[in-house]
Scaffold this active site. Structure first.
Site, mmCIF file in Angstrom:
data_model
loop_
_atom_site.group_PDB
_atom_site.id
_atom_site.type_symbol
_atom_site.label_atom_id
_atom_site.label_comp_id
_atom_site.label_asym_id
_atom_site.label_seq_id
_atom_site.Cartn_x
_atom_site.Cartn_y
_atom_site.Cartn_z
ATOM 1 N N ARG B 118 0.814 -1.239 0.000
ATOM 2 C CA ARG B 118 0.000 0.000 0.000
ATOM 3 C C ARG B 118 0.836 1.273 0.000
ATOM 4 O O ARG B 118 0.358 2.325 0.412
ATOM 5 C CB ARG B 118 -0.972 0.017 1.175
ATOM 6 C CG ARG B 118 -1.966 -1.128 1.151
ATOM 7 C CD ARG B 118 -3.199 -0.810 1.963
ATOM 8 N NE ARG B 118 -4.030 -1.998 2.082
ATOM 9 C CZ ARG B 118 -3.917 -2.893 3.072
ATOM 10 N NH1 ARG B 118 -3.023 -2.710 4.023
ATOM 11 N NH2 ARG B 118 -4.699 -3.936 3.099
ATOM 12 N N LYS B 140 2.650 11.005 -12.084
ATOM 13 C CA LYS B 140 1.779 10.073 -12.797
ATOM 14 C C LYS B 140 2.519 8.748 -12.957
ATOM 15 O O LYS B 140 3.629 8.712 -13.474
ATOM 16 C CB LYS B 140 1.421 10.621 -14.175
ATOM 17 C CG LYS B 140 0.362 11.687 -14.132
ATOM 18 C CD LYS B 140 -0.170 11.951 -15.541
ATOM 19 C CE LYS B 140 -1.280 12.980 -15.528
ATOM 20 N NZ LYS B 140 -1.797 13.238 -16.893
ATOM 21 N N GLU B 182 8.478 16.768 -26.205
ATOM 22 C CA GLU B 182 7.885 17.248 -24.947
ATOM 23 C C GLU B 182 8.456 18.618 -24.568
ATOM 24 O O GLU B 182 7.746 19.463 -24.022
ATOM 25 C CB GLU B 182 8.110 16.246 -23.819
ATOM 26 C CG GLU B 182 7.432 14.894 -24.023
ATOM 27 C CD GLU B 182 5.920 14.896 -23.769
ATOM 28 O OE1 GLU B 182 5.386 15.913 -23.280
ATOM 29 O OE2 GLU B 182 5.276 13.877 -24.086
ATOM 30 N N LYS B 224 6.687 22.313 -15.983
ATOM 31 C CA LYS B 224 5.834 21.196 -15.574
ATOM 32 C C LYS B 224 5.563 21.249 -14.066
ATOM 33 O O LYS B 224 4.432 21.035 -13.621
ATOM 34 C CB LYS B 224 6.457 19.858 -15.950
ATOM 35 C CG LYS B 224 5.568 18.697 -15.528
ATOM 36 C CD LYS B 224 5.727 17.451 -16.326
ATOM 37 C CE LYS B 224 4.623 16.461 -15.920
ATOM 38 N NZ LYS B 224 4.758 15.166 -16.555
ATOM 39 N N GLU B 234 -4.947 16.644 -11.679
ATOM 40 C CA GLU B 234 -5.513 16.944 -12.992
ATOM 41 C C GLU B 234 -7.009 17.193 -12.942
ATOM 42 O O GLU B 234 -7.786 16.606 -13.679
ATOM 43 C CB GLU B 234 -5.163 15.818 -13.987
ATOM 44 C CG GLU B 234 -5.363 16.266 -15.428
ATOM 45 C CD GLU B 234 -4.687 15.353 -16.447
ATOM 46 O OE1 GLU B 234 -3.538 14.943 -16.180
ATOM 47 O OE2 GLU B 234 -5.281 15.088 -17.482
ATOM 48 N N ARG B 238 -3.843 21.171 -15.220
ATOM 49 C CA ARG B 238 -2.811 20.187 -15.528
ATOM 50 C C ARG B 238 -3.018 19.505 -16.872
ATOM 51 O O ARG B 238 -2.069 19.077 -17.524
ATOM 52 C CB ARG B 238 -2.734 19.126 -14.411
ATOM 53 C CG ARG B 238 -1.661 18.082 -14.690
ATOM 54 C CD ARG B 238 -1.349 17.199 -13.487
ATOM 55 N NE ARG B 238 -0.382 16.184 -13.886
ATOM 56 C CZ ARG B 238 0.320 15.444 -13.058
ATOM 57 N NH1 ARG B 238 0.173 15.592 -11.758
ATOM 58 N NH2 ARG B 238 1.187 14.544 -13.513
ATOM 59 N N ASN B 242 -1.201 17.794 -21.754
ATOM 60 C CA ASN B 242 -1.521 16.747 -22.722
ATOM 61 C C ASN B 242 -1.665 17.266 -24.148
ATOM 62 O O ASN B 242 -2.239 16.578 -24.997
ATOM 63 C CB ASN B 242 -2.803 16.029 -22.299
ATOM 64 C CG ASN B 242 -2.554 15.104 -21.139
ATOM 65 O OD1 ASN B 242 -1.657 14.265 -21.188
ATOM 66 N ND2 ASN B 242 -3.329 15.248 -20.083
ATOM 67 N N HIS B 245 -1.486 14.904 -27.016
ATOM 68 C CA HIS B 245 -1.457 13.546 -26.470
ATOM 69 C C HIS B 245 -2.706 12.739 -26.788
ATOM 70 O O HIS B 245 -2.644 11.521 -26.864
ATOM 71 C CB HIS B 245 -1.248 13.581 -24.951
ATOM 72 C CG HIS B 245 0.174 13.863 -24.555
ATOM 73 N ND1 HIS B 245 0.852 14.993 -24.945
ATOM 74 C CD2 HIS B 245 1.065 13.135 -23.816
ATOM 75 C CE1 HIS B 245 2.083 14.972 -24.447
ATOM 76 N NE2 HIS B 245 2.235 13.855 -23.767
ATOM 77 N N HIS B 249 -1.812 9.457 -28.311
ATOM 78 C CA HIS B 249 -2.136 8.161 -27.701
ATOM 79 C C HIS B 249 -2.889 7.267 -28.682
ATOM 80 O O HIS B 249 -2.673 6.057 -28.721
ATOM 81 C CB HIS B 249 -2.978 8.356 -26.443
ATOM 82 C CG HIS B 249 -2.192 8.840 -25.263
ATOM 83 N ND1 HIS B 249 -2.786 9.353 -24.127
ATOM 84 C CD2 HIS B 249 -0.861 8.874 -25.024
ATOM 85 C CE1 HIS B 249 -1.846 9.686 -23.255
ATOM 86 N NE2 HIS B 249 -0.673 9.419 -23.787
ATOM 87 N N HIS B 262 6.758 7.384 -28.003
ATOM 88 C CA HIS B 262 5.754 8.292 -27.451
ATOM 89 C C HIS B 262 5.960 9.720 -27.963
ATOM 90 O O HIS B 262 5.011 10.384 -28.397
ATOM 91 C CB HIS B 262 5.824 8.243 -25.914
ATOM 92 C CG HIS B 262 4.938 9.230 -25.231
ATOM 93 N ND1 HIS B 262 3.555 9.148 -25.279
ATOM 94 C CD2 HIS B 262 5.212 10.338 -24.486
ATOM 95 C CE1 HIS B 262 3.034 10.155 -24.603
ATOM 96 N NE2 HIS B 262 4.014 10.886 -24.106
#
Lengths: 359, 359
Positions: B118, B140, B182, B224, B234, B238, B242, B245, B249, B262
């Site tokens: 955890r 993330k 990026e 960032k 987000e 935030r 993207n 993206h 994606h 990517h």
């Protein structure tokens, strides 16, 4: 109906306890942000309560997911069924997951909510006595690993918990006893007055007297909520909630998850912890006897399974989450109502307790 | 060496950027609580840097875990390798995981740290330009699902990030370009001055001029960090990170993860977002041209793969995490240096952009 709040700043949430809550949309609606709701349950609970809950939530876009029943399925591949269903139905970040079932359903649904798209809302509707007083409060979620119980998981809080005491009517006696194990635990670790109250009412509690069982659940949740609020991520005091669990988890792992109920293993584990506390000279013999007696009167085992040996315990307890830098820590009692988490005990005393098992 | 801080209250952490950091134990030691350290890397990076890091950390009990390289392995069964290793070696809650590698290693190690018992500590040592400016900042973490990228994961912050610019010396040109995608993004969404600076220095950046690349990384991380600090989970701003993206994606998913890098998919995706912003009448044509020009000069593709059709995009974009209650939201530009996240665009404009693909 009773209501209490788990105080965790911006993650605080209410617990509602009473009869017939499954039909009360006004308790659910404030905690559902979007239109999509995914109800996760298992094939034991689904025939009993799924349709009723779906009727209550008729205004939402509902996705039911029915998992196979039992601790043996609390693993990644079952969890994957939830993710697959959510993705196939295109549930987005504003979806709400509802766990309808016992501790296994709650732990897996909570962990799925923690991980799906990096975290979505969830609501707990625990239907077993054990999950009502234990896993539905405090935000521990997760799945098992072959090498240990709950090894993969997250601390993740629900938006609300609904405890409908009517759902206990369909619960087998064995599971009522398993739930009473955790209820007894709260008295032992934190509240000797509650212990005395349980001694007085145990026969009626086993028969699920409505007013008494509601009171027992509320007092248990209140004690757990208080401990969790003081230590959400188990840096310290929260570990006392694991009284009997280090021994109990070893029993569950040794027998294969699901053979002994969690509460049964905790019952036998608490007896071992009580006896060890007595042998250390910490717990008066009379308190130890009272504790063991109440566990027995709840219909729980007071010894580990035959054939489970000292070395089995040693090996399985070595992976316990309370182990830090290689040192085993245990939850032990100073007196009825006062627990400590400690590695400061003579190894010989643990050896003595373990020497007595397996016979 | 440059240093900056990601400000997230009790989860704040430092980012160190410079040459030779891999040898500096004083940057690592303050962030390691116990004696156990698990270094997760992949079979590309391990032969290059694992031994050096192990030497730096010689005072700890080290467990190296070497994963297969590539986005195609960013899944549960690879993640399971980390859990298996930790449990076999009896790593407890005080263990520290270190991600040594690119974004895939970082995302999986971070998610493993989020879930193991955890939640345990972790440190990022990103070795690719892309991971240095992107995935190592912001917390993330996650793995892919066949139905979508990063669908299973957690927001979970590292204790520290070490960016050793020496590790870029072994990076293939194609991956340098992917990282520049990026970097270009940060200028486009937030800082037109940085965009102009990149236009000036692009040839030297592609050659990894030490001072310039350190500056580019530091400015990217600072932008960032600022955006993440304003919106860790987000909920709002935030999402501008993207840019490109959602299209990107879809490209990655369509081609099979790992076929396009990517950063390459993001490059082509940003071109689509720039063109769409121009078609909506939001972005001046000259700004659009400058953006596309810089993407091309970084050595990146400026169009999606041949054979990928409008319907492929529509289907794959429907599961994007920015979809809310069924509505697709996109990151678009108002001008160079100013991005918005919006569902408020004419569908016909998106249709027009998609009509142009696949040729």
């Amino acid at each position: 109906m009773q209501q209490l709040t788990v105080n965790l700043d911006d993650r605080s949430y209410p617990i509602h306890i009473g009869a017939g809550l499954l039909d009360q949309i006004d308790l659910l609606a404030p905690h559902i942000a979007g239109k999509q709701v995914c109800i996760v349950t298992d094939d034991t609970v689904a025939p009993l309560y799924l349709e009723r809950l779906c009727q209550t939530l008729a205004g939402y876009s509902l996705l039911p997911v029915i998992l196979p029943t039992g601790e043996a399925f609390k693993n990644w591949s079952t969890l994957q069924q939830i993710f697959d269903a959510l993705l196939n139905a295109r549930h987005d970040r504003r979806t709400t997951l509802i766990a309808l079932g016992g501790g296994v359903v709650g732990d897996m649904t909570g962990f799925a909510a923690a991980c799906y798209q990096r975290g979505v809302d969830f609501i707990q509707i625990p239907t077993t006595l054990l999950s009502q007083v234990d896993s539905s409060v405090g935000g521990k979620t997760g799945i098992n690993h072959p090498a240990g119980k709950n090894m993969i998981g997250a601390f993740y809080q629900p938006r609300a918990v609904l405890i409908d005491t009517d759902s206990l009517k369909t619960l087998p006696d064995r599971e009522v006893s398993a739930g009473l194990a955790e209820i007894i635990k709260y008295g032992l670790i934190r509240d000797s007055g509650f212990h005395a109250w349980l001694e007085e009412h145990m026969p009626s509690l086993r028969k699920l007297d409505p007013a008494l069982i509601t009171e027992a659940i509320a007092r248990s949740c209140a004690i757990k909520a208080e401990v969790v609020a003081a230590d959400e991520r188990e840096g310290g005091v929260r570990a006392i909630l694991n009284l009997g669990h280090t021994f109990g988890h070893a029993i569950e792992a040794h027998q294969g998850y699901g053979t002994w109920l969690h509460g049964e293993a905790v019952g036998a584990g608490m007896v071992m912890a009580l006896e060890m506390s007595r042998e250390l000279g910490w717990l008066p013999a009379e308190d130890c006897r009272r504790g063991i007696d109440l566990i027995a009167r709840a219909g729980l085992p007071t010894a580990p399974p035959r054939g489970m040996l000292a070395d089995d315990f040693r090996q399985l307890m070595a992976v316990d989450k309370k182990v830090l830098d290689g040192q085993l820590r245990l939850v032990l009692l100073r007196q009825l109502g006062e627990a400590v988490v400690t590695a400061d005990f003579e190894a010989a005393v643990l050896d003595g307790i373990l020497a007595g098992v397996g016979q």
